[in-house]
Enzyme design. Structure first.
Site, PDB file in Angstrom:
ATOM      1  N   LEU A  69     -41.282  -1.508   4.226  1.00 44.89           N
ATOM      2  CA  LEU A  69     -41.423  -0.848   2.925  1.00 44.89           C
ATOM      3  C   LEU A  69     -40.513   0.470   2.771  1.00 44.89           C
ATOM      4  O   LEU A  69     -41.253   1.326   2.410  1.00 44.89           O
ATOM      5  CB  LEU A  69     -42.732  -0.653   2.718  1.00 44.89           C
ATOM      6  CG  LEU A  69     -43.717  -2.041   2.549  1.00 44.89           C
ATOM      7  CD1 LEU A  69     -45.345  -1.792   2.332  1.00 44.89           C
ATOM      8  CD2 LEU A  69     -43.170  -2.882   1.610  1.00 44.89           C
ATOM      9  N   ASP A  80     -47.513  -9.890   6.183  1.00 47.04           N
ATOM     10  CA  ASP A  80     -46.345  -9.873   6.105  1.00 47.04           C
ATOM     11  C   ASP A  80     -45.555  -8.913   7.187  1.00 47.04           C
ATOM     12  O   ASP A  80     -44.252  -8.823   7.296  1.00 47.04           O
ATOM     13  CB  ASP A  80     -45.663  -9.629   4.724  1.00 47.04           C
ATOM     14  CG  ASP A  80     -45.973 -10.372   3.519  1.00 47.04           C
ATOM     15  OD1 ASP A  80     -46.624 -11.638   3.969  1.00 47.04           O
ATOM     16  OD2 ASP A  80     -45.692 -10.334   2.351  1.00 47.04           O
ATOM     17  N   ALA A 137     -41.961 -12.227  -6.183  1.00 41.10           N
ATOM     18  CA  ALA A 137     -40.960 -13.291  -5.979  1.00 41.10           C
ATOM     19  C   ALA A 137     -41.859 -14.515  -6.015  1.00 41.10           C
ATOM     20  O   ALA A 137     -43.003 -14.757  -5.172  1.00 41.10           O
ATOM     21  CB  ALA A 137     -40.395 -13.276  -4.510  1.00 41.10           C
ATOM     22  N   GLU A 146     -31.556  23.331 -22.511  1.00 45.72           N
ATOM     23  CA  GLU A 146     -31.214  24.293 -23.758  1.00 45.72           C
ATOM     24  C   GLU A 146     -30.541  25.675 -22.919  1.00 45.72           C
ATOM     25  O   GLU A 146     -29.736  26.108 -23.548  1.00 45.72           O
ATOM     26  CB  GLU A 146     -32.534  24.920 -24.328  1.00 45.72           C
ATOM     27  CG  GLU A 146     -33.266  23.814 -25.263  1.00 45.72           C
ATOM     28  CD  GLU A 146     -34.257  23.128 -24.187  1.00 45.72           C
ATOM     29  OE1 GLU A 146     -34.053  22.765 -22.875  1.00 45.72           O
ATOM     30  OE2 GLU A 146     -35.452  22.925 -24.747  1.00 45.72           O
ATOM     31  N   ARG A 167     -33.649   0.299   1.573  1.00 41.85           N
ATOM     32  CA  ARG A 167     -32.420   0.091   2.248  1.00 41.85           C
ATOM     33  C   ARG A 167     -31.242  -0.224   1.459  1.00 41.85           C
ATOM     34  O   ARG A 167     -31.347  -1.494   0.644  1.00 41.85           O
ATOM     35  CB  ARG A 167     -32.532  -1.437   3.169  1.00 41.85           C
ATOM     36  CG  ARG A 167     -33.710  -0.888   4.334  1.00 41.85           C
ATOM     37  CD  ARG A 167     -33.784  -2.318   5.446  1.00 41.85           C
ATOM     38  NE  ARG A 167     -34.513  -3.345   4.874  1.00 41.85           N
ATOM     39  CZ  ARG A 167     -35.677  -3.638   4.821  1.00 41.85           C
ATOM     40  NH1 ARG A 167     -36.566  -2.711   5.080  1.00 41.85           N
ATOM     41  NH2 ARG A 167     -36.044  -4.901   4.379  1.00 41.85           N
TER      42      ARG A 167
HETATM   43  N1  LIG Z   1     -43.923 -13.298  -3.042  1.00 46.24           N
HETATM   44  C1  LIG Z   1     -44.134 -11.948  -3.172  1.00 46.24           C
HETATM   45  O1  LIG Z   1     -43.644 -11.314  -4.022  1.00 46.24           O
HETATM   46  C2  LIG Z   1     -45.229 -11.332  -2.331  1.00 46.24           C
HETATM   47  C3  LIG Z   1     -45.587 -10.301  -2.328  1.00 46.24           C
HETATM   48  C4  LIG Z   1     -46.521  -9.747  -1.500  1.00 46.24           C
HETATM   49  C5  LIG Z   1     -47.305 -10.362  -0.860  1.00 46.24           C
HETATM   50  N2  LIG Z   1     -47.118 -11.932  -1.060  1.00 46.24           N
HETATM   51  C6  LIG Z   1     -48.045 -12.720  -0.272  1.00 46.24           C
HETATM   52  O2  LIG Z   1     -49.565 -12.735  -0.862  1.00 46.24           O
HETATM   53  C7  LIG Z   1     -50.345 -13.115  -0.036  1.00 46.24           C
HETATM   54  C8  LIG Z   1     -51.692 -12.209  -0.072  1.00 46.24           C
HETATM   55  O3  LIG Z   1     -51.913 -12.318  -1.603  1.00 46.24           O
HETATM   56  P1  LIG Z   1     -53.513 -12.272  -1.989  1.00 46.24           P
HETATM   57  O4  LIG Z   1     -53.365 -12.443  -3.433  1.00 46.24           O
HETATM   58  O5  LIG Z   1     -54.243 -12.846  -0.921  1.00 46.24           O
HETATM   59  O6  LIG Z   1     -53.696 -10.484  -1.578  1.00 46.24           O
HETATM   60  P2  LIG Z   1     -53.262  -8.973  -2.258  1.00 46.24           P
HETATM   61  O7  LIG Z   1     -53.200  -9.272  -3.795  1.00 46.24           O
HETATM   62  O8  LIG Z   1     -52.040  -8.539  -1.759  1.00 46.24           O
HETATM   63  O9  LIG Z   1     -54.560  -8.177  -1.777  1.00 46.24           O
HETATM   64  C9  LIG Z   1     -55.979  -8.530  -2.394  1.00 46.24           C
HETATM   65  C10 LIG Z   1     -56.904  -7.634  -1.576  1.00 46.24           C
HETATM   66  O10 LIG Z   1     -56.806  -6.422  -2.034  1.00 46.24           O
HETATM   67  C11 LIG Z   1     -58.000  -5.886  -1.711  1.00 46.24           C
HETATM   68  N3  LIG Z   1     -58.649  -5.127  -2.873  1.00 46.24           N
HETATM   69  C12 LIG Z   1     -59.083  -4.203  -3.017  1.00 46.24           C
HETATM   70  N4  LIG Z   1     -59.600  -3.778  -4.450  1.00 46.24           N
HETATM   71  C13 LIG Z   1     -58.938  -4.653  -5.282  1.00 46.24           C
HETATM   72  C14 LIG Z   1     -58.899  -4.912  -6.493  1.00 46.24           C
HETATM   73  N5  LIG Z   1     -59.350  -3.941  -7.514  1.00 46.24           N
HETATM   74  N6  LIG Z   1     -58.376  -5.933  -7.011  1.00 46.24           N
HETATM   75  C15 LIG Z   1     -57.625  -6.770  -6.099  1.00 46.24           C
HETATM   76  N7  LIG Z   1     -57.759  -6.662  -4.774  1.00 46.24           N
HETATM   77  C16 LIG Z   1     -58.456  -5.874  -4.295  1.00 46.24           C
HETATM   78  C17 LIG Z   1     -58.846  -7.153  -1.457  1.00 46.24           C
HETATM   79  O11 LIG Z   1     -58.922  -7.001  -0.051  1.00 46.24           O
HETATM   80  P3  LIG Z   1     -60.423  -6.874   0.861  1.00 46.24           P
HETATM   81  O12 LIG Z   1     -61.407  -7.782   0.528  1.00 46.24           O
HETATM   82  O13 LIG Z   1     -59.948  -7.262   2.244  1.00 46.24           O
HETATM   83  O14 LIG Z   1     -60.896  -5.477   0.845  1.00 46.24           O
HETATM   84  C18 LIG Z   1     -58.416  -8.155  -1.740  1.00 46.24           C
HETATM   85  O15 LIG Z   1     -58.465  -9.605  -1.069  1.00 46.24           O
HETATM   86  C19 LIG Z   1     -49.733 -13.165   1.188  1.00 46.24           C
HETATM   87  O16 LIG Z   1     -49.554 -14.435   1.812  1.00 46.24           O
HETATM   88  C20 LIG Z   1     -48.599 -12.486   1.186  1.00 46.24           C
HETATM   89  O17 LIG Z   1     -47.616 -13.044   1.946  1.00 46.24           O
HETATM   90  C21 LIG Z   1     -46.144 -12.269  -1.837  1.00 46.24           C
END
Ligand SMILES: NC(=O)c1ccc[n+]([C@@H]2O[C@H](COP(=O)([O-])OP(=O)(O)OC[C@H]3O[C@@H](n4cnc5c(N)ncnc54)[C@H](OP(=O)(O)O)[C@@H]3O)[C@@H](O)[C@H]2O)c1
Length: 365
Positions: free
Chosen positions: A210, A206, A159, A57, A213
């Site tokens: 982060l 991974d 992804a 404004e 880029r």
């Molecule tokens: N394709 C893609 O876009 C992509 C992106 C990122 C990651 N990834 C892959 O995903 C895999 C990991 O996935 P993930 O599902 O096992 O782990 P995540 O979703 O990255 O993390 C889950 C962890 O977060 C913690 N957490 C704390 N509070 C939470 C809440 N309220 N809700 C959920 N989690 C909570 C817990 O860890 P604690 O029990 O240790 O406290 C839980 O085990 C890896 O292999 C990675 O390479 C893929």
């Protein structure tokens, strides 16, 4: 004036507002304004360019004065209700009243409870016309979510393989998306947020940088990591710990965890975890109120993604789907697509060989 005659001018204020770079305006809303004289000629226009700078404004009124317009014979069109409180800049309503502008047309109310501009103007004899336009709310959906829910606008990126897996081998971070998808995510997602939210689990598997880029620029980006016991601190060579000048790493730990020494740029946000999990609504609200994060991008695995979706804390989902299958016996499945039931698919395009889709939950409505 009839609505069908007014809307083009209000739509024009939205076009003006869009001239502002959202990264410079956040956490403020984007706003455009214009003044018409009694011959329906635009005598002044402007937009809010940057947080801390004048509101739209003010620019419109200044230009109209430079053009010698008689403001007491002009109509003001503005995409958002003029502010009635003194914030970083003076109240626009005072300026409108000072210049005796007799008529104001507004395309959306301000969800900030401190603002009651329409009422104030009306009480002071201004003819106020409120013509809500969905485009005006859509323009400021980040601001609306911030004000209504007191949390950042949360986008989730994932992804997936064509058969719905996020990594080809459990315990590893095998890339799923193609080069073009990753470029797209930097340009359209990371570039437009204040921080990335992820888990210590994903960071340890991974080892991502982060940052942002772009073709001609690399930029720091703050990162929030859910890390109950501060386990990342035992791994100082993680790529995330690159030297930072203006961004930070926020470790979300359990309130009872003691974290001895923090490297530069690392801060701790202690919250009381429940059954080993962080309360996500509390976390989101703390990121908004204590860390000024207005827009964040989640780049985690499916467990955290599912929790956020179940708690209705995700505003947009960005899916990059590869044309390749992963081997189900070794791979990690993505979140359930039932969790997208309440969303609208708002765009889809090809990114190299991948298919990109965006789903919107419209929590600002
Ligand atoms: N394709 C893609 O876009 C992509 C992106 C990122 C990651 N990834 C892959 O995903 C895999 C990991 O996935 P993930 O599902 O096992 O782990 P995540 O979703 O990255 O993390 C889950 C962890 O977060 C913690 N957490 C704390 N509070 C939470 C809440 N309220 N809700 C959920 N989690 C909570 C817990 O860890 P604690 O029990 O240790 O406290 C839980 O085990 C890896 O292999 C990675 O390479 C893929």
């Amino acid at each position: 004036m009839e609505d069908y005659l007014v809307n083009p001018w209000l739509l024009e204020t939205i076009a003006l507002a869009k001239q502002a770079d959202p990264n410079r305006v956040r956490p403020n809303p984007r706003v455009g304004a214009l003044l018409l004289n009694d011959l329906n000629q635009v005598v002044g226009s402007g937009f809010h360019p940057e947080v801390g700078q004048s509101h739209a404004e003010v620019f419109a009124i200044q230009e109209a004065m430079q053009n010698g317009a008689q403001l007491e014979r002009c109509r003001l069109f503005v995409s958002l209700e003029p502010c009635s409180h003194v914030g970083r800049t003076p109240a626009c309503c005072d300026l409108i009243l000072k210049h005796k502008i007799p008529e104001v047309w507004v395309a959306s109310k301000d969800p900030n409870p401190k603002v009651n501009g329409l009422e104030l103007l009306q009480k002071n004899g201004v003819a106020v016309h409120y013509t809500p336009l969905k485009e005006a709310i859509e323009l400021n959906k980040i601001f609306w979510v911030n004000q209504l829910h007191k949390r950042p606008y949360i986008q989730l990126k994932m992804a997936e393989s064509s058969n719905g897996f996020v990594t080809a081998k459990r315990g590893t971070g095998t890339p799923i998306s193609c080069f073009e998808s990753r470029q797209h995510a930097h340009q359209h997602l990371r570039h437009r947020v204040d921080a990335i939210l992820t888990s210590a689990k994903t960071v340890l598997i991974d080892n991502p940088v982060l940052n942002v880029r772009l073709e001609n620029e690399t930029r720091e980006l703050s990162v929030v990591v859910i890390d109950r016991e501060g386990s990342l601190l035992k791994h100082p060579y993680l790529r995330l710990f690159y030297p930072r000048s203006h961004s930070r790493i926020v470790l979300v730990t359990d309130r009872i965890t003691s974290v001895p020494e923090l490297p530069p740029a690392v801060e701790v946000l202690p919250l009381a975890f429940v059954n080993g999990l962080v309360p996500l609504t509390e976390l989101a609200q703390a990121l908004w109120t204590s860390f000024d994060m207005a827009a964040i991008l989640v780049e985690s695995g499916p467990e955290l993604a599912s929790s956020l979706l179940r708690d209705q804390l995700v505003d947009e989902v960005h899916l990059y789907q590869s044309p390749h299958d992963a081997l189900p016996s070794q791979a990690v499945p993505s979140f359930s697509k039932d969790l997208l039931d309440q969303s609208l698919m708002i765009s889809t395009e090809n990114c190299g060989e991948d298919l990109y889709q965006c789903f919107d939950f419209q929590h600002f409505n």
